[in-house]
Design a protein around this motif. Structure first.
Motif, PDB file in Angstrom:
ATOM      1  N   HIS A   7      21.594  39.745  14.631  1.00  0.00           N
ATOM      2  CA  HIS A   7      20.834  38.551  15.021  1.00  0.00           C
ATOM      3  C   HIS A   7      21.807  37.370  15.032  1.00  0.00           C
ATOM      4  N   PRO A   8      21.648  36.428  15.965  1.00  0.00           N
ATOM      5  CA  PRO A   8      22.556  35.270  16.001  1.00  0.00           C
ATOM      6  C   PRO A   8      22.582  34.482  14.693  1.00  0.00           C
ATOM      7  N   ILE A   9      21.530  34.587  13.883  1.00  0.00           N
ATOM      8  CA  ILE A   9      21.491  33.857  12.604  1.00  0.00           C
ATOM      9  C   ILE A   9      22.582  34.351  11.649  1.00  0.00           C
ATOM     10  N   TYR A  10      23.131  35.546  11.910  1.00  0.00           N
ATOM     11  CA  TYR A  10      24.188  36.076  11.047  1.00  0.00           C
ATOM     12  C   TYR A  10      25.380  35.125  10.982  1.00  0.00           C
ATOM     13  N   LYS A  11      25.675  34.447  12.099  1.00  0.00           N
ATOM     14  CA  LYS A  11      26.781  33.472  12.099  1.00  0.00           C
ATOM     15  C   LYS A  11      26.224  32.140  11.629  1.00  0.00           C
ATOM     16  N   HIS A  12      26.313  31.894  10.344  1.00  0.00           N
ATOM     17  CA  HIS A  12      25.724  30.710   9.731  1.00  0.00           C
ATOM     18  C   HIS A  12      26.733  29.571   9.693  1.00  0.00           C
ATOM     19  N   PRO A  13      26.357  28.350  10.081  1.00  0.00           N
ATOM     20  CA  PRO A  13      27.310  27.224  10.041  1.00  0.00           C
ATOM     21  C   PRO A  13      27.740  26.896   8.614  1.00  0.00           C
ATOM     22  N   ASN A  41      21.559  47.791  24.619  1.00  0.00           N
ATOM     23  CA  ASN A  41      20.507  48.658  24.083  1.00  0.00           C
ATOM     24  C   ASN A  41      20.813  49.196  22.692  1.00  0.00           C
ATOM     25  N   ASN A  42      22.081  49.150  22.300  1.00  0.00           N
ATOM     26  CA  ASN A  42      22.430  49.605  20.956  1.00  0.00           C
ATOM     27  C   ASN A  42      21.951  48.644  19.873  1.00  0.00           C
ATOM     28  N   PHE A  43      21.747  47.389  20.229  1.00  0.00           N
ATOM     29  CA  PHE A  43      21.442  46.367  19.232  1.00  0.00           C
ATOM     30  C   PHE A  43      19.942  46.139  19.095  1.00  0.00           C
ATOM     31  N   PHE A  44      19.510  45.901  17.865  1.00  0.00           N
ATOM     32  CA  PHE A  44      18.129  45.478  17.625  1.00  0.00           C
ATOM     33  C   PHE A  44      18.136  44.275  16.689  1.00  0.00           C
ATOM     34  N   GLU A  45      17.129  43.438  16.816  1.00  0.00           N
ATOM     35  CA  GLU A  45      17.040  42.233  15.993  1.00  0.00           C
ATOM     36  C   GLU A  45      16.122  42.463  14.795  1.00  0.00           C
ATOM     37  N   PRO A  46      16.629  42.224  13.587  1.00  0.00           N
ATOM     38  CA  PRO A  46      15.757  42.287  12.416  1.00  0.00           C
ATOM     39  C   PRO A  46      14.797  41.106  12.386  1.00  0.00           C
ATOM     40  N   SER A  47      13.801  41.196  11.518  1.00  0.00           N
ATOM     41  CA  SER A  47      12.823  40.116  11.367  1.00  0.00           C
ATOM     42  C   SER A  47      13.052  39.415  10.032  1.00  0.00           C
ATOM     43  N   ASP A  48      12.246  38.385   9.780  1.00  0.00           N
ATOM     44  CA  ASP A  48      12.404  37.646   8.518  1.00  0.00           C
ATOM     45  C   ASP A  48      11.450  38.138   7.431  1.00  0.00           C
ATOM     46  N   LEU A  49      10.930  39.367   7.577  1.00  0.00           N
ATOM     47  CA  LEU A  49      10.166  40.050   6.525  1.00  0.00           C
ATOM     48  C   LEU A  49       9.052  39.181   5.933  1.00  0.00           C
ATOM     49  N   GLU A  50       7.972  39.024   6.659  1.00  0.00           N
ATOM     50  CA  GLU A  50       6.833  38.270   6.127  1.00  0.00           C
ATOM     51  C   GLU A  50       6.319  38.891   4.830  1.00  0.00           C
ATOM     52  N   ASN A  51       6.372  40.204   4.742  1.00  0.00           N
ATOM     53  CA  ASN A  51       6.030  40.903   3.507  1.00  0.00           C
ATOM     54  C   ASN A  51       7.294  41.042   2.666  1.00  0.00           C
ATOM     55  N   HIS A  52       7.331  40.375   1.545  1.00  0.00           N
ATOM     56  CA  HIS A  52       8.544  40.336   0.724  1.00  0.00           C
ATOM     57  C   HIS A  52       8.617  41.460  -0.304  1.00  0.00           C
ATOM     58  N   ASN A  53       7.674  42.401  -0.263  1.00  0.00           N
ATOM     59  CA  ASN A  53       7.644  43.463  -1.270  1.00  0.00           C
ATOM     60  C   ASN A  53       8.942  44.264  -1.353  1.00  0.00           C
TER      61      ASN A  53
END
Length: 301
Positions: A7-13, A41-53
């Motif tokens: 995910h582009p968020i991986y590169k954090h300022p 097609n090899n890449f998928f984007e993770p989510s921000d896990l609304e369920n924190h369990n």
């Protein structure tokens, strides 16, 4: 197909002059696409896990919610090494979700990867050394809790000991923690993994690979895992400014080849997180990480 969490968020300022090479998280997928090792097609984007369990199954609730609300005390925040912010915490959650999802892909495809991750200095109740949440510990516990794996082996070949991972699983017999790292390197107060192999400064390719080849198959035979998490840090390379070993770029690739070939030989699904890499020339970091993906494609697909 090889599935890769990104995910582009991986590169954090980060502040100018910060020693952590965030650019690698942008350059690595670009390199893999440019050379044709991977397609979009090899890449998928993770989510921000609304369920924190899945996170709370590994991390102390008070610590996690202090991170989430950016209320961690200043001393604890300083140990992390990044300026604490909501975006940074969101990034860490997404890295953890990337590792969970990659673990599930590995069960189906034999192997899967996360462009980031390997945050093995995150303890159950604190973070340190650029690690807030322990992605592979979260992934391992998720597999156990959902009956997707019964016995897990964590192979941590970053130059630094996986101290947080060792602490998290110290009383969990279903997870065997193996860390092979620099003896005289951070963390200077080591935890106790199920197996720690400490290497002297300037350990070279031949000695390193001999030890690994004598150790990993025996661990698999003894522990009988049905899933492996591999932390493929490239800070073992001689040019690394935070490492003290003497491994060549080719030696690092030979390490990855042996680990991945062994996983395939034993028909064990493997999930790879990238871990550290701090060579002054970022091209060396990207090349070393890219080798891991090239081998995954060559050996599994």
């Amino acid at each position: 197909m090889l599935k890769i969490a990104y995910h582009p968020i991986y590169k954090h300022p980060l502040p100018k002059g910060h020693r952590f090479p965030m650019e690698k998280y942008e350059w690595l997928p670009e390199q893999l696409l440019h050379e044709g090792t991977c397609t979009p097609n090899n890449f998928f984007e993770p989510s921000d896990l609304e369920n924190h369990n899945p996170i709370l199954a590994v991390h102390d609730a008070e610590y996690f919610y202090d991170l989430l609300n950016v209320t961690l005390d200043q001393r604890a925040a300083r140990k992390i090494g990044f300026p604490l912010s909501r975006t940074l915490v969101q990034r860490e959650i997404m890295i953890a979700d990337g590792t969970i999802k990659a673990s599930q892909f590995a069960l189906n495809h034999g192997i899967a990867m996360n462009i980031a991750g390997g945050t093995h200095h995150a303890y159950s109740n604190r973070g340190e050394a650029f690690c807030l949440l322990n992605d592979q510990a979260i992934g391992a516990q998720y597999l156990l809790n959902h009956q997707l794996a019964k016995r897990i082996l964590i192979v941590d070949l970053d130059v630094h000991q996986g101290n947080g991972t060792a602490e998290i699983f110290q009383n969990e017999p279903r997870v065997f923690t193996f860390s092979m790292h620099g003896k005289n390197n951070y963390p200077f107060k080591k935890e106790r993994s199920d197996l720690d192999i400490e290497l002297e400064n300037q350990t070279g390719d031949k000695a390193y690979l001999n030890i690994l080849k004598q150790t990993l198959p025996q661990l698999i035979e003894n522990h009988q895992p049905d899933f492996i998490f591999y932390l493929s840090g490239v800070d073992i390379i001689a040019s690394d400014k935070l490492g003290k070993l003497g491994i060549s770029l080719e030696g690092c690739k030979a390490r990855d080849r042996f680990v991945l070939e062994t996983c395939k030989q034993y028909q064990l699904p493997v999930m790879c997180s990238m871990g550290g890499g701090y060579s002054p020339d970022i091209k060396i970091i990207v090349e070393a990480h890219a080798n891991t993906y090239r081998l995954a494609q060559e050996l599994f697909f």
